[in-house]
Scaffold this active site. Structure first.
Site, short mmCIF file in Angstrom:
data_model
loop_
_atom_site.label_atom_id
_atom_site.label_comp_id
_atom_site.label_asym_id
_atom_site.label_seq_id
_atom_site.Cartn_x
_atom_site.Cartn_y
_atom_site.Cartn_z
N ASP A 20 -0.85 -6.02 -8.02
CA ASP A 20 0.54 -6.03 -8.15
C ASP A 20 1.17 -7.38 -8.31
OD1 ASP A 20 -0.03 -3.51 -7.17
OD2 ASP A 20 1.37 -3.58 -5.26
N ASP A 62 2.81 -1.68 -8.46
CA ASP A 62 3.83 -0.80 -7.64
C ASP A 62 4.74 -0.09 -8.64
OD1 ASP A 62 3.94 -0.39 -4.96
OD2 ASP A 62 5.40 -1.63 -4.70
N HIS A 64 7.58 2.54 -8.66
CA HIS A 64 8.54 3.25 -7.71
C HIS A 64 9.60 3.85 -8.48
CE1 HIS A 64 6.48 1.81 -4.24
NE2 HIS A 64 7.12 0.56 -4.25
N HIS A 81 12.46 -2.41 -5.09
CA HIS A 81 11.55 -3.35 -5.89
C HIS A 81 10.77 -2.55 -6.75
CE1 HIS A 81 9.15 -1.94 -2.51
NE2 HIS A 81 8.18 -1.92 -3.15
N LYS A 106 0.85 2.82 -9.04
CA LYS A 106 0.78 3.61 -7.80
C LYS A 106 2.27 3.90 -7.07
CE LYS A 106 -0.42 -0.73 -5.59
NZ LYS A 106 1.12 -1.02 -5.05
N CYS A 145 -0.69 -4.34 0.16
CA CYS A 145 -1.33 -3.64 -0.83
C CYS A 145 -2.80 -4.24 -1.09
CB CYS A 145 -0.81 -3.70 -2.37
SG CYS A 145 0.68 -2.53 -2.20
C1 VGL Z 1 3.78 -4.16 -1.64
C2 VGL Z 1 5.51 -4.16 0.01
C3 VGL Z 1 6.03 -3.08 -0.53
C4 VGL Z 1 2.61 -4.86 -2.00
C5 VGL Z 1 4.29 -3.10 -2.09
O1 VGL Z 1 2.17 -4.72 -3.10
O2 VGL Z 1 1.59 -5.32 -1.08
N1 VGL Z 1 4.21 -4.60 -0.39
N2 VGL Z 1 5.59 -2.39 -1.89
ZN ZN Z 2 6.31 -1.10 -3.05
#
Ligand code: VGL
Ligand code: ZN
Length: 198
Positions: A20, A62, A64, A81, A106, A145
């Site tokens: 990420d 990530d 979303h 985000h 993901k 993550c």
């Molecule tokens: C993550 C918070 C929300 C991460 C992803 O990549 O660690 N943290 N979504």
């Molecule tokens: Zn996230």
């Protein structure tokens, strides 16, 4: 403190998993991880090592939908985000991903959150098809993550190296990152730094 000073031979059966490294998790992003930008240069050094040895490099992201359940507007914990196909979801421009990187997206369905790169992505099958036995995991964030990806990898019987110099934590509570690191190590992850790799 827990980092063994030994060298680690990077070899066939090893893969790099970069978690990420996306604009929204870096300074200026909507869910900026403190010091998150500092890991980019270190990860580039890891990428060089794996690229030179023609070993697999995986980058998770990530990814979303706009109405994702982890967003505050939809009952979740986080500001919006990493909405798929937006600037915030793009990999950091300074990260030198090779052209043949495998991208794993993901948490792409509205009603499910997924902190682990293994959750609902087929990552395990990808790694198995490549003959991977050991994974080297770094990125953002240590306490979400990275933590969940490492724990799933251990559960799936991979040997896991935690890239201690290439992770940073959100730290909603001040010690979350340290606690996450300790948990990963207790469960069997071996902490390493880039200079130990050869
Ligand atoms: C993550 C918070 C929300 C991460 C992803 O990549 O660690 N943290 N979504
Ligand atoms: Zn996230």
């Amino acid at each position: 403190m827990n980092t063994a000073a030994k060298t680690v031979d990077v070899q066939t059966g090893d893969a790099l998993i970069i978690v990420d490294i996306q604009n929204d998790f870096l300074p200026g992003g909507s869910l900026a991880v403190p010091g998150g930008d500092a890991v980019v240069a270190v990860l580039n050094d890891y990428i060089d090592i794996f690229e030179r040895k023609a070993l697999p490099i995986i980058a998770t992201r990530d990814w979303h939908p706009v109405n994702h359940c982890s967003f505050q507007a939809h009952g979740g914990t986080w500001p919006s985000h990493c909405v798929a196909n937006t600037h915030g979801a793009e990999f950091a421009p300074g990260l030198h991903l090779p052209p043949d990187v495998t991208i794993i997206s993901k948490a792409a369905t509205p009603e499910l959150d997924a902190y682990s790169g293994f959750q609902g992505t087929g990552l395990d099958a990808v790694l198995r098809s490549l003959g991977v036995r050991r994974v080297f995991v770094g990125g953002l964030a240590t306490d979400y993550c990275v933590l969940n990806t490492v724990l799933d990898a251990l559960e799936q019987q991979y040997h896991v190296f935690l890239l201690n110099d290439a992770v940073r934590a959100v730290n909603l509570e001040p010690d979350d990152g340290v606690r996450a690191q300790n948990t990963m190590i207790e469960q069997g992850a071996l902490p390493v730094q880039c200079r130990q790799l050869q």
